[in-house]
Motif scaffolding. Structure first.
Motif, PDB file in Angstrom:
ATOM      1  N   GLY A  56      -8.901 -80.778 -22.457  1.00 28.10           N
ATOM      2  CA  GLY A  56      -9.770 -79.672 -22.736  1.00 28.10           C
ATOM      3  C   GLY A  56      -9.995 -79.151 -24.111  1.00 28.10           C
ATOM      4  O   GLY A  56     -11.343 -79.189 -24.384  1.00 28.10           O
ATOM      5  N   ALA A  57      -9.481 -79.343 -24.633  1.00 27.05           N
ATOM      6  CA  ALA A  57     -10.023 -79.156 -26.337  1.00 27.05           C
ATOM      7  C   ALA A  57     -10.621 -79.878 -26.866  1.00 27.05           C
ATOM      8  O   ALA A  57     -11.894 -79.687 -27.896  1.00 27.05           O
ATOM      9  CB  ALA A  57      -8.321 -79.467 -26.930  1.00 27.05           C
ATOM     10  N   MET A  95      -2.897 -80.791 -14.426  1.00 24.83           N
ATOM     11  CA  MET A  95      -2.436 -78.915 -14.292  1.00 24.83           C
ATOM     12  C   MET A  95      -1.647 -79.374 -12.810  1.00 24.83           C
ATOM     13  O   MET A  95      -0.376 -78.971 -12.563  1.00 24.83           O
ATOM     14  CB  MET A  95      -3.070 -78.375 -14.467  1.00 24.83           C
ATOM     15  N   ALA A 147       0.993 -80.437 -18.153  1.00 27.48           N
ATOM     16  CA  ALA A 147       0.270 -79.415 -19.119  1.00 27.48           C
ATOM     17  C   ALA A 147      -0.559 -79.629 -20.563  1.00 27.48           C
ATOM     18  O   ALA A 147      -1.612 -79.286 -20.967  1.00 27.48           O
ATOM     19  CB  ALA A 147       0.761 -78.157 -19.040  1.00 27.48           C
ATOM     20  N   LEU A 148       0.851 -80.072 -21.200  1.00 25.60           N
ATOM     21  CA  LEU A 148      -0.048 -80.759 -22.710  1.00 25.60           C
ATOM     22  C   LEU A 148      -0.850 -81.315 -22.868  1.00 25.60           C
ATOM     23  O   LEU A 148      -2.092 -81.080 -23.994  1.00 25.60           O
ATOM     24  CB  LEU A 148       1.408 -81.167 -23.991  1.00 25.60           C
ATOM     25  N   ALA A 201      -7.984 -82.804 -16.381  1.00 23.45           N
ATOM     26  CA  ALA A 201      -7.291 -81.864 -16.294  1.00 23.45           C
ATOM     27  C   ALA A 201      -7.061 -80.745 -15.240  1.00 23.45           C
ATOM     28  O   ALA A 201      -5.594 -80.286 -14.955  1.00 23.45           O
ATOM     29  CB  ALA A 201      -8.317 -80.841 -17.354  1.00 23.45           C
ATOM     30  N   THR A 261      -4.178 -87.145 -28.425  1.00 21.80           N
ATOM     31  CA  THR A 261      -4.085 -87.463 -26.771  1.00 21.80           C
ATOM     32  C   THR A 261      -3.685 -89.022 -26.525  1.00 21.80           C
ATOM     33  O   THR A 261      -2.975 -88.627 -25.407  1.00 21.80           O
ATOM     34  CB  THR A 261      -5.471 -87.042 -26.345  1.00 21.80           C
ATOM     35  N   SER A 281      -3.122 -81.647 -20.452  1.00 23.37           N
ATOM     36  CA  SER A 281      -4.033 -81.153 -19.665  1.00 23.37           C
ATOM     37  C   SER A 281      -4.615 -80.305 -21.041  1.00 23.37           C
ATOM     38  O   SER A 281      -6.267 -80.327 -21.020  1.00 23.37           O
ATOM     39  CB  SER A 281      -3.709 -80.239 -18.438  1.00 23.37           C
ATOM     40  N   THR A 282      -3.526 -79.818 -22.238  1.00 24.49           N
ATOM     41  CA  THR A 282      -4.232 -78.736 -22.959  1.00 24.49           C
ATOM     42  C   THR A 282      -5.489 -79.306 -24.238  1.00 24.49           C
ATOM     43  O   THR A 282      -6.978 -79.342 -24.469  1.00 24.49           O
ATOM     44  CB  THR A 282      -3.357 -78.040 -23.483  1.00 24.49           C
ATOM     45  N   PHE A 283      -4.870 -80.640 -24.185  1.00 27.91           N
ATOM     46  CA  PHE A 283      -5.478 -81.570 -25.273  1.00 27.91           C
ATOM     47  C   PHE A 283      -7.231 -81.835 -24.740  1.00 27.91           C
ATOM     48  O   PHE A 283      -7.541 -81.848 -25.816  1.00 27.91           O
ATOM     49  CB  PHE A 283      -4.709 -82.658 -25.871  1.00 27.91           C
TER      50      PHE A 283
END
Length: 135
Positions: free
Chosen positions: A38-39, A57, A31-32, A53, A107, A34-36
């Motif tokens: 996306g950012a 998830m 999940a982390l 991503a 990442t 995926s967030t990186f």
């Protein structure tokens, strides 16, 4: 003296393996990651990297729903693939020390940790229905 060194070496190896297995069994790293991802790739939108991503998830979702071994395998495989694709992009030395470069480095480090932890967890993990035979 030799026994003490051997015991400490065995403890270190087992604790490293256990740490990697715990990392791979957790739902937080995919999940982390995926967030990186996306950012990094939302501005400007880069659709190929953004495709990673939702898969990560989903892997986290599988982990929460007790498919830990399968989730670890998916996380390791897709993190490794993203690591290979992202490592191909070259960055100048100056860009490595910007906030965007630091996020990229975090990442890639998280991808490497996911490959190691997810791989160990997948190889040495057990499914709930393994070991019980239905005859």
């Amino acid at each position: 003296m030799a026994d003490k060194v051997t015991d400490e070496t065995a403890k270190a190896k087992s604790s490293l393996a256990l740490s990697l297995k715990k990392w791979g069994d957790s739902a937080l790293p995919p999940a982390l990651l995926s967030t990186f991802i996306g950012a990094q790739h939302l501005r400007p939108p880069q659709y190929l990297p953004l495709a990673f991503a939702p898969i990560l998830m989903f892997s986290s979702y599988l982990n929460v729903n007790s498919y830990v071994k399968d989730s670890a395998g998916i996380t390791a495989a897709w993190s490794g693939l993203y690591l290979l694709l992202a490592a191909r992009r070259k960055q100048t030395f100056r860009n490595k020390w910007s906030p965007r470069g630091a996020l990229r480095g975090a990442t890639l480090a998280l991808c490497a940790a996911n490959v190691a932890g997810g791989g160990v967890s997948y190889v040495f993990g057990k499914r709930d229905n393994e070991g019980s035979s239905t005859s």
